[in-house]
Design a protein around this motif. Structure first.
Motif, PDB file in Angstrom:
ATOM      1  N   ALA A 103      13.877  23.296 -14.340  1.00  0.00           N
ATOM      2  CA  ALA A 103      12.453  23.433 -13.788  1.00  0.00           C
ATOM      3  C   ALA A 103      12.665  22.675 -12.438  1.00  0.00           C
ATOM      4  CB  ALA A 103      11.395  23.871 -14.284  1.00  0.00           C
ATOM      5  N   LYS A 104      12.469  21.699 -12.935  1.00  0.00           N
ATOM      6  CA  LYS A 104      12.571  20.733 -11.233  1.00  0.00           C
ATOM      7  C   LYS A 104      13.676  21.014 -10.393  1.00  0.00           C
ATOM      8  CE  LYS A 104      12.930  15.749 -10.183  1.00  0.00           C
ATOM      9  NZ  LYS A 104      14.029  14.329 -11.155  1.00  0.00           N
ATOM     10  N   GLU A 105      14.869  21.815 -10.365  1.00  0.00           N
ATOM     11  CA  GLU A 105      15.786  22.211  -9.393  1.00  0.00           C
ATOM     12  C   GLU A 105      15.225  23.647  -8.419  1.00  0.00           C
ATOM     13  OE1 GLU A 105      19.619  22.013 -11.327  1.00  0.00           O
ATOM     14  OE2 GLU A 105      19.688  20.265 -11.030  1.00  0.00           O
ATOM     15  N   ALA A 106      14.698  23.963  -9.712  1.00  0.00           N
ATOM     16  CA  ALA A 106      13.865  25.879  -8.668  1.00  0.00           C
ATOM     17  C   ALA A 106      13.226  25.460  -8.212  1.00  0.00           C
ATOM     18  CB  ALA A 106      13.645  26.176 -10.066  1.00  0.00           C
ATOM     19  N   ALA A 161      14.249  23.749  -5.027  1.00  0.00           N
ATOM     20  CA  ALA A 161      14.987  24.839  -4.184  1.00  0.00           C
ATOM     21  C   ALA A 161      13.698  25.495  -3.086  1.00  0.00           C
ATOM     22  CB  ALA A 161      15.648  25.726  -4.951  1.00  0.00           C
ATOM     23  N   GLU A 162      12.491  25.951  -4.001  1.00  0.00           N
ATOM     24  CA  GLU A 162      11.387  26.767  -3.748  1.00  0.00           C
ATOM     25  C   GLU A 162      11.264  25.826  -2.176  1.00  0.00           C
ATOM     26  OE1 GLU A 162       6.955  28.000  -5.726  1.00  0.00           O
ATOM     27  OE2 GLU A 162       8.680  28.140  -6.565  1.00  0.00           O
ATOM     28  N   ARG A 163      10.561  24.686  -3.122  1.00  0.00           N
ATOM     29  CA  ARG A 163      10.459  23.941  -1.691  1.00  0.00           C
ATOM     30  C   ARG A 163      11.035  23.929  -0.044  1.00  0.00           C
ATOM     31  NH1 ARG A 163       8.357  19.550  -5.350  1.00  0.00           N
ATOM     32  NH2 ARG A 163      10.633  19.325  -5.170  1.00  0.00           N
ATOM     33  N   ARG A 164      12.473  24.241  -0.758  1.00  0.00           N
ATOM     34  CA  ARG A 164      13.553  23.442   0.307  1.00  0.00           C
ATOM     35  C   ARG A 164      13.112  25.770   1.216  1.00  0.00           C
ATOM     36  NH1 ARG A 164      16.589  21.367  -3.150  1.00  0.00           N
ATOM     37  NH2 ARG A 164      17.485  22.893  -3.408  1.00  0.00           N
ATOM     38  N   ALA A 165      13.686  26.734   0.608  1.00  0.00           N
ATOM     39  CA  ALA A 165      12.762  27.596   1.168  1.00  0.00           C
ATOM     40  C   ALA A 165      11.371  27.873   2.033  1.00  0.00           C
ATOM     41  CB  ALA A 165      12.783  29.055  -0.053  1.00  0.00           C
TER      42      ALA A 165
END
Length: 144
Positions: A114-117, A120-124
Motif C-alpha cells: 500500500a505504501k509503494e502504491a 507511485a501515485e504521487r510520482r505519477a
C-alpha cells in the motif's frame, strides 16, 4: 499429519524437524527445533535422518551401545551404557499447521504494498504536473 493429498499424492508443505532429548535427570524430554523444511514428508524424513547422523557423529569415540529405531514420525535414538546411564532422543517431523509469524509477515507485506502504491501515485501526479500542456486551440486556427 500425513503430508499427503486426498488422492495419496505427496504434498509440498512446511515441516518442523525436532529433537527431544532426555534431561540431565532423565525424567522428561526437552524439545528443540532443528530446522524447518519445505517439501514432501519423505524429503523431510530424509533431512531428519541427516540431522540424526550429525548427532551421532558428534562423539565418535563413544563406546556405549547405540540403537536407532525408525518410528512413524521419525527416529528414536537410544544410548545405553548400562544401569542408570541410558539416554534417549526422539527425532521427529511435524507438519506446520499454523504460524503466527506468517500472519504478521502478510500484514507487513500488505502495508508495504500500500505504501509503494501510494508513492507511485504521487510520482505519477508529479510527472503529470511537469508535462507541458498542449494548446489544442492554436492548432485548430492553423488548419483553417
Amino acid at each position: 499429519m500425513t503430508g499427503e493429498a486426498a488422492d495419496g499424492e505427496a504434498r509440498v508443505v512446511r515441516w518442523g524437524l525436532f529433537v527431544e532429548e532426555t534431561t540431565v535427570m532423565h525424567n522428561r524430554y526437552e524439545p528443540r527445533e532443528l530446522s524447518e523444511f519445505t517439501g514432501t514428508r519423505q524429503e523431510a524424513l530424509a533431512r531428519l535422518e541427516e540431522h540424526l547422523r550429525e548427532f551421532l557423529a558428534y562423539n565418535p569415540q563413544d563406546t556405549a551401545r547405540i540403537r536407532i529405531y525408525r518410528t512413524a514420525d521419525g527416529f528414536f535414538y537410544m544410548r545405553d551404557r548400562g544401569g542408570l546411564r541410558a539416554r534417549g532422543a526422539r527425532f521427529s517431523v511435524g507438519e506446520l499447521v499454523s504460524d503466527s509469524d506468517d500472519a504478521k509477515k502478510a500484514a507487513a507485506a500488505q502495508k508495504q504494498a500500500a505504501k509503494e502504491a501510494k508513492a507511485a501515485e504521487r510520482r505519477a501526479r508529479r510527472e503529470r504536473r511537469r508535462m507541458p500542456v498542449e494548446d489544442d486551440a492554436g492548432d485548430d486556427a492553423e488548419d483553417d
